[in-house]
Design a protein around this motif. Sequence first.
Motif, PDB file in Angstrom:
ATOM      1  N   ARG A   6       0.846  -1.190   0.000  1.00  0.00           N
ATOM      2  CA  ARG A   6       0.000   0.000   0.000  1.00  0.00           C
ATOM      3  C   ARG A   6       0.882   1.242   0.000  1.00  0.00           C
ATOM      4  O   ARG A   6       1.906   1.310   0.675  1.00  0.00           O
ATOM      5  N   VAL A   7       0.473   2.229  -0.739  1.00  0.00           N
ATOM      6  CA  VAL A   7       1.227   3.471  -0.830  1.00  0.00           C
ATOM      7  C   VAL A   7       0.656   4.463   0.167  1.00  0.00           C
ATOM      8  O   VAL A   7      -0.543   4.731   0.169  1.00  0.00           O
ATOM      9  N   ARG A   8       1.502   4.984   1.030  1.00  0.00           N
ATOM     10  CA  ARG A   8       1.067   5.958   2.022  1.00  0.00           C
ATOM     11  C   ARG A   8       1.003   7.346   1.385  1.00  0.00           C
ATOM     12  O   ARG A   8       1.237   7.540   0.204  1.00  0.00           O
ATOM     13  N   SER A   9       0.717   8.340   2.188  1.00  0.00           N
ATOM     14  CA  SER A   9       0.618   9.693   1.684  1.00  0.00           C
ATOM     15  C   SER A   9       1.999  10.269   1.425  1.00  0.00           C
ATOM     16  O   SER A   9       3.031   9.668   1.755  1.00  0.00           O
ATOM     17  N   ARG A  10       2.006  11.458   0.849  1.00  0.00           N
ATOM     18  CA  ARG A  10       3.269  12.108   0.526  1.00  0.00           C
ATOM     19  C   ARG A  10       4.085  12.412   1.786  1.00  0.00           C
ATOM     20  O   ARG A  10       5.300  12.543   1.717  1.00  0.00           O
ATOM     21  N   ARG A  11       3.420  12.505   2.927  1.00  0.00           N
ATOM     22  CA  ARG A  11       4.128  12.800   4.167  1.00  0.00           C
ATOM     23  C   ARG A  11       5.172  11.737   4.477  1.00  0.00           C
ATOM     24  O   ARG A  11       6.229  12.025   5.024  1.00  0.00           O
ATOM     25  N   ARG A  12       4.870  10.469   4.124  1.00  0.00           N
ATOM     26  CA  ARG A  12       5.849   9.409   4.373  1.00  0.00           C
ATOM     27  C   ARG A  12       7.145   9.679   3.633  1.00  0.00           C
ATOM     28  O   ARG A  12       8.229   9.517   4.190  1.00  0.00           O
ATOM     29  N   TYR A  13       7.058  10.089   2.386  1.00  0.00           N
ATOM     30  CA  TYR A  13       8.260  10.341   1.604  1.00  0.00           C
ATOM     31  C   TYR A  13       8.997  11.574   2.104  1.00  0.00           C
ATOM     32  O   TYR A  13      10.219  11.656   2.011  1.00  0.00           O
ATOM     33  N   GLN A  14       8.257  12.529   2.666  1.00  0.00           N
ATOM     34  CA  GLN A  14       8.918  13.682   3.275  1.00  0.00           C
ATOM     35  C   GLN A  14       9.730  13.256   4.488  1.00  0.00           C
ATOM     36  O   GLN A  14      10.842  13.753   4.710  1.00  0.00           O
ATOM     37  N   MET A  15       9.205  12.319   5.276  1.00  0.00           N
ATOM     38  CA  MET A  15       9.942  11.815   6.435  1.00  0.00           C
ATOM     39  C   MET A  15      11.198  11.066   5.999  1.00  0.00           C
ATOM     40  O   MET A  15      12.255  11.186   6.621  1.00  0.00           O
ATOM     41  N   ILE A  16      11.086  10.302   4.921  1.00  0.00           N
ATOM     42  CA  ILE A  16      12.251   9.565   4.418  1.00  0.00           C
ATOM     43  C   ILE A  16      13.341  10.525   3.964  1.00  0.00           C
ATOM     44  O   ILE A  16      14.527  10.346   4.276  1.00  0.00           O
ATOM     45  N   ASP A  17      12.954  11.565   3.230  1.00  0.00           N
ATOM     46  CA  ASP A  17      13.944  12.561   2.801  1.00  0.00           C
ATOM     47  C   ASP A  17      14.569  13.270   3.999  1.00  0.00           C
ATOM     48  O   ASP A  17      15.770  13.561   4.002  1.00  0.00           O
ATOM     49  N   ASN A  18      13.774  13.532   5.016  1.00  0.00           N
ATOM     50  CA  ASN A  18      14.287  14.171   6.216  1.00  0.00           C
ATOM     51  C   ASN A  18      15.320  13.296   6.906  1.00  0.00           C
ATOM     52  O   ASN A  18      16.357  13.774   7.379  1.00  0.00           O
ATOM     53  N   ILE A  19      15.047  11.992   6.969  1.00  0.00           N
ATOM     54  CA  ILE A  19      15.993  11.050   7.588  1.00  0.00           C
ATOM     55  C   ILE A  19      17.296  11.000   6.790  1.00  0.00           C
ATOM     56  O   ILE A  19      18.399  10.967   7.353  1.00  0.00           O
ATOM     57  N   LYS A  20      17.199  11.020   5.468  1.00  0.00           N
ATOM     58  CA  LYS A  20      18.403  11.003   4.633  1.00  0.00           C
ATOM     59  C   LYS A  20      19.244  12.252   4.867  1.00  0.00           C
ATOM     60  O   LYS A  20      20.473  12.181   4.974  1.00  0.00           O
ATOM     61  N   ARG A  66      12.990   2.498   2.507  1.00  0.00           N
ATOM     62  CA  ARG A  66      11.739   2.241   1.781  1.00  0.00           C
ATOM     63  C   ARG A  66      11.423   0.751   1.760  1.00  0.00           C
ATOM     64  O   ARG A  66      10.256   0.351   1.862  1.00  0.00           O
ATOM     65  N   GLU A  67      12.445  -0.078   1.635  1.00  0.00           N
ATOM     66  CA  GLU A  67      12.229  -1.525   1.638  1.00  0.00           C
ATOM     67  C   GLU A  67      11.709  -1.988   2.995  1.00  0.00           C
ATOM     68  O   GLU A  67      10.807  -2.848   3.067  1.00  0.00           O
ATOM     69  N   VAL A  68      12.247  -1.429   4.082  1.00  0.00           N
ATOM     70  CA  VAL A  68      11.755  -1.770   5.423  1.00  0.00           C
ATOM     71  C   VAL A  68      10.296  -1.368   5.576  1.00  0.00           C
ATOM     72  O   VAL A  68       9.469  -2.117   6.107  1.00  0.00           O
ATOM     73  N   LEU A  69       9.947  -0.179   5.090  1.00  0.00           N
ATOM     74  CA  LEU A  69       8.573   0.300   5.196  1.00  0.00           C
ATOM     75  C   LEU A  69       7.622  -0.537   4.344  1.00  0.00           C
ATOM     76  O   LEU A  69       6.474  -0.791   4.726  1.00  0.00           O
ATOM     77  N   ARG A  70       8.075  -0.976   3.167  1.00  0.00           N
ATOM     78  CA  ARG A  70       7.239  -1.837   2.321  1.00  0.00           C
ATOM     79  C   ARG A  70       6.910  -3.139   3.046  1.00  0.00           C
ATOM     80  O   ARG A  70       5.761  -3.601   3.044  1.00  0.00           O
TER      81      ARG A  70
END
Length: 311
Positions: A6-20, A66-70
């Motif tokens: 399942r694809v989450r909202s754009r906020r998830r990808y913002q958190m990933i970029d923040n972690i990077k 992203r793989e962990v989240l998937r």
Amino acid sequence: MVNGRRVRSRRRYQMIDNIKICGSYERTERKAENRKECRMEKKISLTRLKTAPNSVTPEAKGKHLREVLRKQSLQSWCQLPHKGKGVCTYEECPKANCWISSKKYLSSSEYINAIKMSCNVTAVRSVSGRTFSTTRCRHPGCSETETLGHLLGFCKTGELLRNNRHHRARTAIANLLRNRGWEVHEEIHCVSEDDSHRRVDIIVINRITQKAMVLDPTICFERDTNQALQINDDKRGKYVPCLPYLSEKYGISLFNWDVTGLLFGARGCLPKFTCNILKSFQILFYEVQKIVMEILKASVQILHYHLYVNT
């Protein structure tokens, strides 16, 4: 949902970029308090993503995260009692799920119904809130609970459509084998050792090596990752007693025969066992993908006929 998740909202990808970004700051020569702030912000982002900090190393890249989240999303989806039925099978061959993102081979209405089937939220009576009277099948003469698996695999109303779905898949596999140079026979009558009459879907023969195989494609509602092996065992138990008759009929030694059951998911899943068997016949994946899509489209047709046409 993309490639079995399942694809989450754009906020998830913002958190990933923040972690990077925080991870890259940690590795630079900055003041200790700045590095501490980056570590704290990274920990907060991981908490918001509902990911344990120990599951991701400080040097982890965005691809690993992203793989962990998937995997976590897929596990939580599989644990759902109704919407998670058979979802674990989507993980076996992710490339077969490419239709979710590309919408290839499907019309708009077919795509919407296919998504509903993959999530098990179609308008059948067993879904909560769809009916207040009964969960039994809406068609007269059928007293079974109306589930998606029932109408795709058992209800007598769509029996002809299910047979047509199976025959088209069988013919497509047989044609691919013929194009590879195999001697192929379809719908062959045979007699087992207890004198019962049966019909084999596909017989594949290699006259050069004097080897033959019985292939029996089956389309079922997805259940679990062991389903393909169970189907294979069932088919072997059914057709192995027929091998002496087939050996005498085609002139191939009994010891050079084999029986294999090929499972295809009614919702477009492709088990790894089936994929490996077809790959051993040098059938390319895009050719298998076309068969999977034809099965999915036929299942959508069965669903539409059950819900709207013959009511």
